[in-house]
Every structure is written in structure tokens, then in C-alpha cells.
Design an enzyme around this catalytic site. Structure first.
Site, PDB file in Angstrom:
ATOM      1  N   HIS A  42       0.912  -1.261  -0.182  1.00 50.33           N
ATOM      2  CA  HIS A  42       0.006   0.144  -0.035  1.00 50.33           C
ATOM      3  C   HIS A  42       0.927   1.261   0.027  1.00 50.33           C
ATOM      4  O   HIS A  42       0.562   2.105  -0.747  1.00 50.33           O
ATOM      5  CB  HIS A  42      -0.818   0.005   1.364  1.00 50.33           C
ATOM      6  CG  HIS A  42      -1.853  -1.121   1.387  1.00 50.33           C
ATOM      7  ND1 HIS A  42      -1.657  -1.975   2.125  1.00 50.33           N
ATOM      8  CD2 HIS A  42      -2.854  -1.126   0.512  1.00 50.33           C
ATOM      9  CE1 HIS A  42      -2.703  -2.757   2.053  1.00 50.33           C
ATOM     10  NE2 HIS A  42      -3.783  -2.398   1.070  1.00 50.33           N
ATOM     11  N   GLN A  66     -18.230  -6.655  -0.534  1.00 54.53           N
ATOM     12  CA  GLN A  66     -17.664  -7.431  -1.482  1.00 54.53           C
ATOM     13  C   GLN A  66     -16.925  -8.564  -0.478  1.00 54.53           C
ATOM     14  O   GLN A  66     -16.291  -9.496  -1.138  1.00 54.53           O
ATOM     15  CB  GLN A  66     -15.908  -6.808  -1.825  1.00 54.53           C
ATOM     16  CG  GLN A  66     -15.240  -6.274  -0.964  1.00 54.53           C
ATOM     17  CD  GLN A  66     -14.294  -5.260  -1.428  1.00 54.53           C
ATOM     18  OE1 GLN A  66     -14.292  -4.231  -1.691  1.00 54.53           O
ATOM     19  NE2 GLN A  66     -13.000  -5.725  -1.715  1.00 54.53           N
ATOM     20  N   GLY A 152      -3.105  -1.768  -6.876  1.00 60.09           N
ATOM     21  CA  GLY A 152      -2.205  -2.751  -7.114  1.00 60.09           C
ATOM     22  C   GLY A 152      -2.510  -3.757  -7.891  1.00 60.09           C
ATOM     23  O   GLY A 152      -3.842  -4.207  -8.353  1.00 60.09           O
ATOM     24  N   GLN A 158      -9.355  -7.404 -10.437  1.00 60.65           N
ATOM     25  CA  GLN A 158      -9.923  -6.245  -9.927  1.00 60.65           C
ATOM     26  C   GLN A 158      -9.301  -4.830 -10.869  1.00 60.65           C
ATOM     27  O   GLN A 158     -10.081  -4.084 -11.155  1.00 60.65           O
ATOM     28  CB  GLN A 158      -9.414  -5.890  -8.626  1.00 60.65           C
ATOM     29  CG  GLN A 158      -9.922  -4.682  -8.018  1.00 60.65           C
ATOM     30  CD  GLN A 158      -9.600  -4.526  -6.440  1.00 60.65           C
ATOM     31  OE1 GLN A 158     -10.480  -4.899  -5.503  1.00 60.65           O
ATOM     32  NE2 GLN A 158      -8.493  -4.008  -5.851  1.00 60.65           N
ATOM     33  N   VAL A 181       4.046  -5.825  -4.860  1.00 59.70           N
ATOM     34  CA  VAL A 181       5.468  -5.794  -3.883  1.00 59.70           C
ATOM     35  C   VAL A 181       5.403  -6.864  -3.019  1.00 59.70           C
ATOM     36  O   VAL A 181       4.255  -7.607  -2.884  1.00 59.70           O
ATOM     37  CB  VAL A 181       5.357  -4.470  -2.944  1.00 59.70           C
ATOM     38  CG1 VAL A 181       6.686  -4.463  -2.069  1.00 59.70           C
ATOM     39  CG2 VAL A 181       5.404  -3.051  -3.519  1.00 59.70           C
ATOM     40  N   SER A 190       0.182  -8.936   1.098  1.00 60.00           N
ATOM     41  CA  SER A 190      -1.285  -8.877   1.099  1.00 60.00           C
ATOM     42  C   SER A 190      -1.662  -8.635   2.712  1.00 60.00           C
ATOM     43  O   SER A 190      -1.003  -9.361   3.579  1.00 60.00           O
ATOM     44  CB  SER A 190      -1.841 -10.321   0.576  1.00 60.00           C
ATOM     45  OG  SER A 190      -3.282 -10.271   1.104  1.00 60.00           O
ATOM     46  N   ARG A 192      -3.910 -10.197   3.915  1.00 64.42           N
ATOM     47  CA  ARG A 192      -4.644 -11.426   4.495  1.00 64.42           C
ATOM     48  C   ARG A 192      -3.303 -12.297   4.681  1.00 64.42           C
ATOM     49  O   ARG A 192      -3.433 -13.473   5.354  1.00 64.42           O
ATOM     50  CB  ARG A 192      -5.347 -12.219   3.545  1.00 64.42           C
ATOM     51  CG  ARG A 192      -6.721 -11.640   3.225  1.00 64.42           C
ATOM     52  CD  ARG A 192      -7.699 -12.349   2.376  1.00 64.42           C
ATOM     53  NE  ARG A 192      -8.841 -12.154   2.632  1.00 64.42           N
ATOM     54  CZ  ARG A 192      -9.483 -11.178   1.741  1.00 64.42           C
ATOM     55  NH1 ARG A 192      -9.145 -10.901   0.629  1.00 64.42           N
ATOM     56  NH2 ARG A 192     -10.712 -10.786   1.925  1.00 64.42           N
TER      57      ARG A 192
HETATM   58  O1  PAF Z   1      -8.193  -3.649  -3.218  1.00 68.13           O
HETATM   59  C1  PAF Z   1      -8.790  -3.323  -2.329  1.00 68.13           C
HETATM   60  O2  PAF Z   1      -8.410  -2.989  -1.224  1.00 68.13           O
HETATM   61  C2  PAF Z   1     -10.466  -3.256  -2.428  1.00 68.13           C
HETATM   62  O3  PAF Z   1     -10.907  -4.258  -3.110  1.00 68.13           O
HETATM   63  C3  PAF Z   1     -10.821  -1.663  -2.863  1.00 68.13           C
HETATM   64  C4  PAF Z   1     -10.361  -1.457  -4.165  1.00 68.13           C
HETATM   65  C5  PAF Z   1     -10.470  -0.679  -1.798  1.00 68.13           C
HETATM   66  C6  PAF Z   1     -12.246  -1.740  -2.853  1.00 68.13           C
HETATM   67  O4  PAF Z   1     -12.914  -2.004  -1.761  1.00 68.13           O
END
Ligand code: PAF
Length: 288
Positions: A42, A66, A152, A158, A181, A190, A192
Site C-alpha cells: 500500500h 465485497q 495494485g 480487479q 510488492v 497482502s 491476508r
Molecule cells: O483492493 C482493495 O483493497 C479493495 O478491493 C478496494 C479497491 C479498496 C475496494 O474496496
């Protein structure tokens, strides 16, 4: 590292006001949407935004739309203090930290679908996921009318979906894809990854090894998607990763399936390591 005052915006009006001030001062704005639990990936997005625009705003919003029922929405890491400090240290100018009603006001009914792309690959495994992503990203991009928004490339599907959505809806923002990265051992960063412990963490490095093996085969002249997928699959299994949701070679520009990689391709994988679902991908760039 630079540090400075970072403003926190929590509702729609304060975002509009912040934008108005920057527009009046003729400053360009970069936007990094996130769900928090920030890591070096990030911060790399933030540094790209800082380098390419005058003012950077990061949003942190864990978007319930989501996550499917039974997924990790409740246990998704929420680390507001750490996140805020990382952003401040990185030199971010504004944090958009909305509550639920700033994103989904009472009576909210709109849904954004990017189909059929949103039902393929991760969309097949996570029905409704990309509708949730597309809807929240449309809301966020409409609120934060940035010049550039940074995503990313680890979440490659996405990225392609958001680029399509922005084009289809005629939104006036450049969507910038930023390379993944990785940890020293190749694991893609990630939020996660913090779920991975002990043996699972070690096993997870097999994903990068598998995709790299496919890329090496591609660079040595292999162009058949099925064979590239088989190479990656074999390495995953050798690494002890047996729950492979998909491993797929696609056209990089559109994510359409291909039999033979003629233009630029991408190999994408989604696997489960222990209880943790991980995704990664690698570009297969045809030699110029
Ligand atoms: O990639 C993410 O962190 C999420 O899917 C996003 C783009 C912020 C949408 O909630």
C-alpha cells in the site's frame, strides 16, 4: 521519510471541501483506495501517487458488499492507529476514513456490475465479490474526483474490471496499475498474509515459485496456455498446495481466455493455503 499534518475526512462534505481547496490551488490529486491493514505494498501505491500528483488522499473502508456470507469480513484486520501512523510517515496528505453511511447512505440501492468479466476467475469462486468492488469503487471515485487513482496489480482482475468500469461510465480519472510488492521470498504482500502461520507461511511461497516457473517456460518459448498452466500446477502441488481454485493463462489486456499466448499474457492463480485464500499473478510479456 517525511512526516506532516495529515487531515482526516470522514464524511462526503469534508471530502468535497478538501477537493475544492485543492482545485482552487490548482493542485492535482491522487487517490489510493484501500481496506486498511496497510503494508509495504500500500505504501508503494502512496509513494507512486505522491510522485505523480500534488496531493494524495488514501481511503480506508472495509467494504461489506465485497465479502460473501461466511468470508472473513468480521475478522478482516482493522488497525486504524497503525494505518494512520504509516500514512502520516509516508507523507500522505489526507485520510478518508468514512463510516458506513458516508459510503452507503440510508436507502442506497445502486449496484454496479462489470459482466461477464466479474463472474470469471475470482468472480466464479466469490459470487457477488466484483459487484461489491465495482459499486464501492464507483462511489469512491465519484466522491474523490482525483486526477489519478492507484491500484495494485496483485489484484489483477480487479484492476482490469476497474479500468473497464471507468471507461464504460466515462469517468474522468486515470487508473494507474502499480506492480506487486513482494516479501524477500517472493510471496506477494497482502493484508491476508497475517493469517498465515508456520508451515502455511512457508508453503505459500510455492505460489510465486509456480508462476515464476511458468514465466521462465514462456521466456524459453513455450506459448501454449495449457502447458504453462500445467507447469505452474505441478510446482504448486510439489509445494504442498493442493487446493487450487484456478490457475489460468489469459490475455493481459482483456483477461479473455487464450489457447496460445500471442500478445502479452498473464498467468493468474488463486489457491487456499490452510484457511487462507491467496491470489497472485505474473505478466507474460512477449519479447519486443
Ligand atoms: O483492493 C482493495 O483493497 C479493495 O478491493 C478496494 C479497491 C479498496 C475496494 O474496496
Amino acid at each position: 521519510m517525511s512526516s506532516q499534518e495529515m487531515v482526516t475526512l470522514t464524511d462526503r462534505e469534508s471530502v468535497r471541501q478538501w477537493l475544492r481547496e485543492n482545485r482552487e490551488a490548482r493542485r492535482s490529486v491522487g487517490f489510493v483506495p484501500t481496506m486498511g491493514a496497510l503494508h509495504a505494498g500500500h505504501i508503494h501505491l502512496v509513494s507512486q501517487s505522491l510522485a505523480q500528483t500534488d496531493r494524495t488522499v488514501v481511503s480506508i473502508f472495509v467494504n461489506p458488499a465485497q465479502f460473501a456470507p461466511g468470508e472473513d469480513f468480521d475478522r478482516y484486520p482493522r488497525l486504524p492507529d497503525e494505518d494512520r501512523e504509516m500514512l502520516r510517515q509516508a507523507g500522505c496528505h489526507a485520510l478518508f476514513y468514512p463510516d458506513m453511511t458516508a459510503i452507503y447512505p440510508p436507502g442506497f440501492q445502486t449496484k454496479v456490475m462489470v459482466e461477464p468479466l466479474g463472474s470469471e476467475l475470482c468472480g466464479r469462486e466469490r459470487p457477488g465479490h466484483f459487484q461489491g468492488v465495482a459499486t464501492v469503487v464507483a462511489v469512491l471515485l465519484n466522491l474523490v474526483r482525483a486526477d489519478k487513482a492507484f491500484f495494485g496489480l496483485k489484484d489483477f482482475q480487479q484492476f482490469v474490471i476497474i479500468r473497464r468500469l471507468v471507461q464504460d461510465l466515462g469517468m474522468d480519472v486515470d487508473i494507474v496499475g502499480v506492480p506487486t510488492v513482494r516479501e524477500n521470498d517472493g510471496l506477494a504482500m497482502s493484508s491476508r498474509n497475517r493469517y498465515l502461520t508456520g508451515e502455511d507461511r512457508r508453503r505459500a511461497t510455492g505460489i510465486h515459485a509456480a508462476l515464476s516457473a511458468a514465466r521462465i517456460a514462456f521466456e524459453s518459448g513455450e506459448r501454449e496456455a495449457g502447458r504453462l498452466e500445467a507447469i505452474a500446477r505441478r510446482i504448486l502441488i510439489e509445494a504442498g498446495i493442493h487446493r487450487i481454485q484456478y490457475i489460468s493463462v489469459r490475455a493481459a489486456a482483456t483477461l479473455m481466455p487464450v489457447k496460445t499466448v500471442l500478445a502479452d499474457g498473464v498467468i493468474l492463480a488463486a489457491v487456499k493455503v490452510g484457511d487462507t485464500r491467496l491470489i497472485d499473478n505474473m505478466l507474460l510479456i512477449a519479447p519486443g
